[in-house]
Design an enzyme around this catalytic site. Sequence first.
Site, PDB file in Angstrom:
ATOM      1  N   HIS A 123       9.481  65.548  72.470  1.00  0.00           N
ATOM      2  CA  HIS A 123       9.538  64.736  73.834  1.00  0.00           C
ATOM      3  C   HIS A 123       9.434  66.024  75.069  1.00  0.00           C
ATOM      4  O   HIS A 123       9.531  67.430  74.302  1.00  0.00           O
ATOM      5  CB  HIS A 123      10.487  64.162  74.496  1.00  0.00           C
TER       6      HIS A 123
ATOM      7  N   HIS B  76      18.025  63.087  79.505  1.00  0.00           N
ATOM      8  CA  HIS B  76      17.260  62.395  80.608  1.00  0.00           C
ATOM      9  C   HIS B  76      17.833  61.538  80.743  1.00  0.00           C
ATOM     10  O   HIS B  76      18.711  60.494  80.470  1.00  0.00           O
ATOM     11  CB  HIS B  76      15.446  61.944  80.014  1.00  0.00           C
TER      12      HIS B  76
ATOM     13  N   HIS C  54      11.516  50.975  75.778  1.00  0.00           N
ATOM     14  CA  HIS C  54      10.943  51.676  76.836  1.00  0.00           C
ATOM     15  C   HIS C  54      10.028  51.144  77.679  1.00  0.00           C
ATOM     16  O   HIS C  54       9.501  52.206  77.838  1.00  0.00           O
ATOM     17  CB  HIS C  54      11.798  53.123  76.356  1.00  0.00           C
TER      18      HIS C  54
ATOM     19  N   ASP D  45      13.118  58.676  73.030  1.00  0.00           N
ATOM     20  CA  ASP D  45      11.651  58.967  73.412  1.00  0.00           C
ATOM     21  C   ASP D  45      11.111  59.849  72.311  1.00  0.00           C
ATOM     22  O   ASP D  45      11.644  61.291  72.171  1.00  0.00           O
ATOM     23  CB  ASP D  45      11.865  59.553  75.216  1.00  0.00           C
TER      24      ASP D  45
ATOM     25  N   HIS E 259      19.133  62.032  74.167  1.00  0.00           N
ATOM     26  CA  HIS E 259      18.850  62.759  75.264  1.00  0.00           C
ATOM     27  C   HIS E 259      19.180  63.116  76.174  1.00  0.00           C
ATOM     28  O   HIS E 259      19.355  62.388  76.641  1.00  0.00           O
ATOM     29  CB  HIS E 259      17.105  63.301  75.040  1.00  0.00           C
TER      30      HIS E 259
ATOM     31  N   ASP F 161      17.851  58.426  82.541  1.00  0.00           N
ATOM     32  CA  ASP F 161      17.255  57.039  82.538  1.00  0.00           C
ATOM     33  C   ASP F 161      17.988  56.735  81.397  1.00  0.00           C
ATOM     34  O   ASP F 161      18.134  54.746  80.452  1.00  0.00           O
ATOM     35  CB  ASP F 161      15.984  56.775  82.750  1.00  0.00           C
ATOM     36  N   HIS F 162      18.777  57.459  80.101  1.00  0.00           N
ATOM     37  CA  HIS F 162      19.571  57.317  78.822  1.00  0.00           C
ATOM     38  C   HIS F 162      20.945  57.676  79.412  1.00  0.00           C
ATOM     39  O   HIS F 162      21.651  57.658  77.836  1.00  0.00           O
ATOM     40  CB  HIS F 162      19.071  58.362  77.703  1.00  0.00           C
TER      41      HIS F 162
END
Length: 320
Positions: A139, A64, A268, A209, A62, A66-67
């Site tokens: 999510h 975001h 995570h 997530d 996805h 942090d990914h």
Amino acid sequence: MDLQFLGTSSGVPTKARNVSATAVIEATGHGWYLVDCGEGTQHQLLRSPLSMRDLRAIFITHVHGDHCFGLPGLLASAGMSGRKAPLPLIMPTALHDWVRQGLAASDTYLPFELQLQALETFDGFTCGNIQVGKVELSHRVPSYGFVFDEQDPEPRLDTARLQADGVPAGPLWGQLARGMTVEHEGRQLDPQHYLQPQRPPQRIIVCGDNDRPELLAELAKGVDVLVHESTFTEPVVERAQATFGHSTAAAVARFAEAAQVPNLVLTHFSARYQGAGAARGSSIEDVREEALAHYRGNLVLAQDLQRYHLARDGRLVEVL
């Protein structure tokens, strides 16, 4: 197959954990697949035996940061390492221009073809005997998990059938064992007719997530390993009165127990969960204890750079 975790922290890195990145490694020990690429992933790779030349594909769950914030640097390093083979990159459409513009603005040259594919319309990927599919999750933004399925693992020759078909031992057997179609006495021999798997194929699911583990119910049937986020514990969610689109250890564990998942890997983790024995604040052991209260299978709390092997008996074990 093996798993190596390159980042297991949620949102931000900690002194002990980088942000999200997981390597799924073929049974041969060479080819591998990257699920998510948080900032600093290329640094983690330097501390692992994984080679950018052996990377088969990248999958981003996805949008975001942090990914995915590690992508531009990792791609640039892949080019500087001498990679020439095309690299499939499956990720949300919203990230495509970001990657293109980042590489262009920084005057980054890639000596290989970057094959961008839209995650939303992704309908599967095959490389050798590995097939990769997707599963939609829940999510704050669209999020997906990836399903890694082996096909005909570690095939061996059915010598009895070869002998029954009048194919003598010799070079033809070796060619068939390598998956080559051969000709014998005017007949074309298909290697698939003479190869048998030595063990059951393995299935690993690596999730992005997700606040609804039950969405995995159908695909979890027959899964060997489920890798799922466990950002919070229940007391934290109860105090906040919100999940923020994430799962608790208890929620994932209850699902895994009901679905009879044999190996559950939690990852995570919120940065609030410090290492065991932390002087103050929440401990990662809080996550373990909450999960163990609901799950009786083989529970693993992922650690950065730790490699795990899915053995023939179906148990996920640490590689020391």
